[in-house]
Design an enzyme around this catalytic site. Structure first.
Site, PDB file in Angstrom:
ATOM      1  N   SER A  80      38.084  39.076  37.163  1.00  9.28           N
ATOM      2  CA  SER A  80      38.170  39.743  36.156  1.00  9.28           C
ATOM      3  C   SER A  80      38.493  38.848  34.934  1.00  9.28           C
ATOM      4  CB  SER A  80      39.859  40.659  36.153  1.00  9.28           C
ATOM      5  OG  SER A  80      39.551  41.665  36.877  1.00  9.28           O
ATOM      6  N   TYR A 138      28.943  46.099  36.657  1.00 12.92           N
ATOM      7  CA  TYR A 138      30.411  45.690  36.588  1.00 12.92           C
ATOM      8  C   TYR A 138      30.436  44.695  37.774  1.00 12.92           C
ATOM      9  CZ  TYR A 138      35.286  45.792  37.301  1.00 12.92           C
ATOM     10  OH  TYR A 138      36.913  45.530  37.585  1.00 12.92           O
ATOM     11  N   VAL A 146      41.421  38.298  40.284  1.00 11.53           N
ATOM     12  CA  VAL A 146      41.701  38.228  41.673  1.00 11.53           C
ATOM     13  C   VAL A 146      41.042  37.319  42.628  1.00 11.53           C
ATOM     14  CG1 VAL A 146      42.662  40.772  41.884  1.00 11.53           C
ATOM     15  CG2 VAL A 146      40.177  40.522  42.207  1.00 11.53           C
ATOM     16  N   TYR A 200      47.699  41.803  33.195  1.00 11.91           N
ATOM     17  CA  TYR A 200      48.031  43.328  33.532  1.00 11.91           C
ATOM     18  C   TYR A 200      49.554  43.545  33.352  1.00 11.91           C
ATOM     19  CZ  TYR A 200      43.486  42.365  35.257  1.00 11.91           C
ATOM     20  OH  TYR A 200      42.317  41.890  35.209  1.00 11.91           O
ATOM     21  N   LYS A 228      35.657  39.743  32.301  1.00 12.06           N
ATOM     22  CA  LYS A 228      35.881  40.888  31.165  1.00 12.06           C
ATOM     23  C   LYS A 228      36.022  40.387  29.868  1.00 12.06           C
ATOM     24  CE  LYS A 228      38.271  43.654  34.660  1.00 12.06           C
ATOM     25  NZ  LYS A 228      39.350  44.136  35.454  1.00 12.06           N
TER      26      LYS A 228
END
Ligand code: DON
Length: 309
Positions: free
Chosen positions: A64, A191, A261, A243, A67
């Site tokens: 992630s 993605y 992760v 998050y 991103k």
């Protein structure tokens, strides 16, 4: 403040007895195979000095953290129009949660939860075949890191494609609200490849340096984004980068950061340094357990929290 290299050694010494703590992500089969007994950290200051400890030169799956790079690309393509497709609020829920999406009519809370990142990827794909979009992203990350050796781990991309049922659900759900324009399998193909970018802490610290230095990489002279945009990306990282652990991270570390992760975290000390840390064992919200501890120790020992020392 003590010498930065000594600070990194002191953090490493303190972390050492805990190496292996946390749980590797196992919902992506290839990530489940990673040895949790690894730890690396790299600090790259805006004046170009790099300080490393442990496995800072070992490439890992950035997941992630990618991103941040696709968000930067998407803002470059459509600017503030991006905020019609995705929000800018902390989610307070898990990175792969679907519940908010229905309440918010297919507009994800922010660009860092999976749904938001998938919408951002859809934006980045405009005018491209999927393989071209992957190529553009890879070129961009190599340019940011000033390192042509950055690659995408195809085995991890394939592993996630085979098991990414939740992401397919999120993308299909958004498509039903017309917030995904390309075919779902194409968007997720891109993605999953972006998440499978493989980088070391050293490479990642280089790639994030523009965020610590008002949008330009002081080492290469490359102007990546305006100071205003760098500031805003940092704001999003602070509020949403971890998050439902974002509040804890701001409280304990006090730096904009983005986790993955794979166990990596990219953190930014604005005007000072770009920091990358990696340790595969995760805490219960999916952020690197020892990576978070190491950043907390670094912030405490340097006084770099944006909220003061
Ligand atoms: O889509 C996923 O679930 C993964 N490729 C990325 C998730 C992730 O890294 C969440 N971070 N902590």
């Amino acid at each position: 403040m003590a010498d930065l290299q000594d600070i990194l050694y002191s953090i490493y010494r303190e972390i050492q007895p805990r190496i292996g703590e946390g749980k590797v992500a196992d919902y992506i089969p290839e990530l489940a195979k990673v040895d949790p007994r690894q730890f690396g950290m790299a600090v790259l200051t805006v004046d170009g000095k790099i300080y490393c400890v442990g496995d800072a030169d070992v490439a890992f799956s950035i997941q992630s953290i990618s991103k941040v790079f696709t968000l930067t690309l998407a803002l470059g393509k459509i600017g503030e129009g991006l905020w019609k497709r995705v929000g800018r609020e902390p989610s307070g829920s898990a990175f792969n949660s679907i519940v908010q999406l229905e309440h918010e009519a297919g507009i994800p809370r922010n660009p860092f939860i999976n749904a938001g990142a998938i919408a951002v990827t859809d934006v980045v794909m405009a005018g491209h075949e999927p393989r071209e979009a992957i190529g553009e992203l890879l070129r961009f990350v190599r340019y940011l890191a000033d390192d042509e050796s950055v690659t995408i781990d195809q085995t991890i991309a394939r592993s996630e494609t085979a098991t990414g049922f939740r992401n397919f659900a999120l993308a299909n759900f958004m498509k039903s609200y017309r917030n995904i324009q390309h075919p779902v399998d194409h968007v997720l193909g891109v993605y999953f490849h972006q998440c499978a970018l493989s980088m070391s802490c050293e490479q990642l610290a280089h790639a994030g340096l523009f965020l610590a230095a008002r949008g330009s990489n002081p080492l290469t002279g490359h102007s990546v984004v305006s100071p205003k945009r760098a500031r805003r990306i940092n704001a999003l990282m602070l509020m949403c980068g971890h998050y439902d652990g974002s509040g804890d991270f701001a409280y304990n570390v006090g730096l904009p950061g983005k986790s993955g992760v794979g166990g990596g975290i990219l953190a930014v000390a604005p005007g000072i340094a770009s920091i990358a840390v990696w340790s595969p064992g995760l805490n219960k919200v999916g952020n690197s357990l020892l990576g978070s501890v190491a950043l907390e120790l670094l912030a405490a020992r340097t006084g770099w929290s944006i909220f003061g020392d």
